[in-house]
Design a protein around this motif. Sequence first.
Motif, PDB file in Angstrom:
ATOM      1  N   LYS A 187       0.977  -1.088  -0.138  1.00  0.00           N
ATOM      2  CA  LYS A 187      -0.050   0.077   0.024  1.00  0.00           C
ATOM      3  C   LYS A 187       0.814   1.172   0.047  1.00  0.00           C
ATOM      4  N   PHE A 188       0.239   2.266  -0.236  1.00  0.00           N
ATOM      5  CA  PHE A 188       0.965   3.750  -0.377  1.00  0.00           C
ATOM      6  C   PHE A 188       0.163   4.746   0.050  1.00  0.00           C
ATOM      7  N   LYS A 189       0.534   5.765   0.773  1.00  0.00           N
ATOM      8  CA  LYS A 189      -0.050   6.641   1.432  1.00  0.00           C
ATOM      9  C   LYS A 189       0.449   7.925   0.871  1.00  0.00           C
ATOM     10  N   PHE A 190      -0.321   8.603   0.120  1.00  0.00           N
ATOM     11  CA  PHE A 190      -0.089   9.931  -0.736  1.00  0.00           C
ATOM     12  C   PHE A 190       0.433  11.105   0.361  1.00  0.00           C
ATOM     13  N   GLU A 191      -0.208  11.172   1.547  1.00  0.00           N
ATOM     14  CA  GLU A 191       0.127  12.173   2.137  1.00  0.00           C
ATOM     15  C   GLU A 191       1.646  12.377   2.701  1.00  0.00           C
ATOM     16  N   GLN A 192       2.164  11.263   2.569  1.00  0.00           N
ATOM     17  CA  GLN A 192       3.959  11.330   3.063  1.00  0.00           C
ATOM     18  C   GLN A 192       4.608  12.079   2.164  1.00  0.00           C
ATOM     19  N   TYR A 193       4.274  12.541   1.107  1.00  0.00           N
ATOM     20  CA  TYR A 193       5.105  13.393   0.160  1.00  0.00           C
ATOM     21  C   TYR A 193       4.192  14.518  -0.282  1.00  0.00           C
ATOM     22  N   ASN A 194       4.789  15.600  -0.416  1.00  0.00           N
ATOM     23  CA  ASN A 194       4.391  17.022  -0.781  1.00  0.00           C
ATOM     24  C   ASN A 194       3.854  16.994  -2.223  1.00  0.00           C
ATOM     25  N   ASP A 195       4.617  16.242  -3.273  1.00  0.00           N
ATOM     26  CA  ASP A 195       4.099  16.198  -4.474  1.00  0.00           C
ATOM     27  C   ASP A 195       4.760  14.950  -5.342  1.00  0.00           C
ATOM     28  N   PHE A 196       4.419  14.768  -6.587  1.00  0.00           N
ATOM     29  CA  PHE A 196       4.919  13.609  -7.301  1.00  0.00           C
ATOM     30  C   PHE A 196       6.465  13.745  -7.397  1.00  0.00           C
ATOM     31  N   ALA A 197       6.849  14.997  -7.702  1.00  0.00           N
ATOM     32  CA  ALA A 197       8.565  15.303  -7.766  1.00  0.00           C
ATOM     33  C   ALA A 197       9.113  14.760  -6.597  1.00  0.00           C
ATOM     34  N   GLU A 198       8.735  14.934  -5.643  1.00  0.00           N
ATOM     35  CA  GLU A 198       9.430  14.577  -4.246  1.00  0.00           C
ATOM     36  C   GLU A 198       9.393  13.084  -4.142  1.00  0.00           C
ATOM     37  N   TYR A 199       8.301  12.397  -4.368  1.00  0.00           N
ATOM     38  CA  TYR A 199       8.000  11.135  -4.486  1.00  0.00           C
ATOM     39  C   TYR A 199       9.037  10.245  -5.429  1.00  0.00           C
ATOM     40  N   LYS A 200       8.773  10.731  -6.598  1.00  0.00           N
ATOM     41  CA  LYS A 200       9.641   9.945  -7.584  1.00  0.00           C
ATOM     42  C   LYS A 200      11.202  10.096  -7.324  1.00  0.00           C
ATOM     43  N   LYS A 201      11.517  11.198  -6.868  1.00  0.00           N
ATOM     44  CA  LYS A 201      12.974  11.465  -6.668  1.00  0.00           C
ATOM     45  C   LYS A 201      13.386  10.528  -5.434  1.00  0.00           C
ATOM     46  N   GLU A 202      12.697  10.078  -4.479  1.00  0.00           N
ATOM     47  CA  GLU A 202      12.875   9.356  -3.479  1.00  0.00           C
ATOM     48  C   GLU A 202      13.102   7.613  -3.952  1.00  0.00           C
ATOM     49  N   TYR A 203      12.215   7.463  -4.932  1.00  0.00           N
ATOM     50  CA  TYR A 203      11.885   6.122  -5.352  1.00  0.00           C
ATOM     51  C   TYR A 203      12.504   5.820  -6.628  1.00  0.00           C
ATOM     52  N   LYS A 204      13.373   6.945  -7.087  1.00  0.00           N
ATOM     53  CA  LYS A 204      14.177   6.573  -8.396  1.00  0.00           C
ATOM     54  C   LYS A 204      13.234   6.251  -9.467  1.00  0.00           C
ATOM     55  N   ILE A 205      11.829   6.644  -9.519  1.00  0.00           N
ATOM     56  CA  ILE A 205      10.786   6.351 -10.588  1.00  0.00           C
ATOM     57  C   ILE A 205      11.335   6.626 -11.979  1.00  0.00           C
ATOM     58  N   ASP A 206      11.773   8.097 -12.243  1.00  0.00           N
ATOM     59  CA  ASP A 206      12.112   8.511 -13.576  1.00  0.00           C
ATOM     60  C   ASP A 206      13.135   7.420 -14.169  1.00  0.00           C
ATOM     61  N   LYS A 207      14.099   6.856 -13.395  1.00  0.00           N
ATOM     62  CA  LYS A 207      15.330   6.068 -13.883  1.00  0.00           C
ATOM     63  C   LYS A 207      14.898   5.072 -14.703  1.00  0.00           C
ATOM     64  N   GLU A 208      13.731   4.454 -14.564  1.00  0.00           N
ATOM     65  CA  GLU A 208      13.276   3.124 -14.847  1.00  0.00           C
ATOM     66  C   GLU A 208      12.190   3.350 -15.860  1.00  0.00           C
ATOM     67  N   PHE A 209      11.184   4.325 -15.446  1.00  0.00           N
ATOM     68  CA  PHE A 209       9.808   4.360 -15.861  1.00  0.00           C
ATOM     69  C   PHE A 209       9.890   5.539 -17.035  1.00  0.00           C
ATOM     70  N   LYS A 210      10.334   6.529 -16.824  1.00  0.00           N
ATOM     71  CA  LYS A 210      10.225   7.725 -17.763  1.00  0.00           C
ATOM     72  C   LYS A 210      10.744   7.365 -19.224  1.00  0.00           C
ATOM     73  N   TYR A 211      11.597   6.537 -19.122  1.00  0.00           N
ATOM     74  CA  TYR A 211      12.240   6.087 -20.681  1.00  0.00           C
ATOM     75  C   TYR A 211      10.946   5.644 -21.326  1.00  0.00           C
ATOM     76  N   TYR A 212      10.173   4.536 -20.841  1.00  0.00           N
ATOM     77  CA  TYR A 212       9.108   4.098 -21.289  1.00  0.00           C
ATOM     78  C   TYR A 212       7.982   4.940 -21.671  1.00  0.00           C
ATOM     79  N   CYS A 213       7.764   5.884 -20.698  1.00  0.00           N
ATOM     80  CA  CYS A 213       6.778   6.987 -21.232  1.00  0.00           C
ATOM     81  C   CYS A 213       7.170   7.778 -22.684  1.00  0.00           C
ATOM     82  N   ASN A 214       8.357   8.301 -22.454  1.00  0.00           N
ATOM     83  CA  ASN A 214       8.844   8.909 -23.676  1.00  0.00           C
ATOM     84  C   ASN A 214       8.950   8.047 -25.077  1.00  0.00           C
ATOM     85  N   LYS A 215       9.562   6.756 -24.831  1.00  0.00           N
ATOM     86  CA  LYS A 215       9.485   6.079 -26.021  1.00  0.00           C
ATOM     87  C   LYS A 215       7.948   5.597 -26.858  1.00  0.00           C
TER      88      LYS A 215
END
Length: 354
Positions: A156-184
């Motif tokens: 599960k994930f609680k959204f209130e733990q982070y101020n915004d998506f940018a803060e969240y994805k920085k901690e979980y390093k989301i862009d490193k794997e997922f943004k590539y596929y979004c752009n492709k």
Amino acid sequence: MQYKIIRSDKELLQIKEEWVAIESKSEDTTYYSEFNYNLNWWNAHKNENMRLHVICILNNKKIIGIAPLIIETKKKCGIKYNILRFMGKGDFFSFIIEESNNKLSIVKEIFKIIEESDEWDKVYLSHIKEKTALANFLLRHDKYNGSFKYLMECPKFKFEQYNDFAEYKKEYKIDKEFKYYCNKLQKEIGYNFKVVNNKKINMYKSISDIHKREQEYLAKNKLRSDRSSIYSDNANDKFLEDVFKDNENVYTFFLENLDGEIIAYYSCYFYKKYIHFWNTAYDYKYEKYSPSKVNNYKVFEYIFNQEKFKDYIFDFGSGRYAWKFKWTNDFDIIYQLTLYNKTKKGSLLKKYTK
């Protein structure tokens, strides 16, 4: 306290108002405890081997607790037996208990009624969520504790733990794997991300068709003989179609190509500040673009950008799949309870069906 056992469809409908009143206020209930959800399941799945066994606890003629159970006749190892279990299909099950200081006493009374019955040979209650009155009662009970076992995690994930998506994805390093596929996917195919409430547009046929095609593809081309679509079973198909119909609690998040065809989807139930993710699939033609990863990314981006969902919890559903833990490090534990009656048949089951 008094009790009654609901055994007929007519009696079940008669307790709807009280069920809904308790369920809506109870801290332990999830969408899978909702009356209409369970009624739809029962209407679709009932057969000659099933019968209702809904235990209601009353105080001054008012229902204060409900155990939504059925008795199902099965056969294993040549033994025909009756199993007492939860009605419905879902990731969490529980008793529906009125909020009070008396919750454990109500659960105790339900188990007293269960124990006094000779209608069952085996009890199997699964997907019991931790920190509920039912789990608390079973964990602290000298007799039941040893039969109350760990089943699995539910991330599960609680959204209130982070101020915004940018803060969240920085901690979980989301862009490193997922943004590539979004752009492709956007560059080579082009897509739009959409969110639909099923009350406005019924997405059932669209998503069930994609799910069936995906599972057929995996079975045939990936040698996944274990794969089959939840929509291929006639009873399950009727149940889910009825759940979707005019249901404002059902949301579908999906990627759509520029021709309006669905690439991938998430289907979720919204209930009491929870977003219960329960089903996903993708069009296998886009497999190389990892469309499910793209959809995951867009779903979380969308929810973070909606202030009304700031205090919501995203429930990834049961199962400790690695992909879920790329998005969260939090989870609930669910348990299962197995009991055998002291009858001769119960003893045989305990010996031969473990």
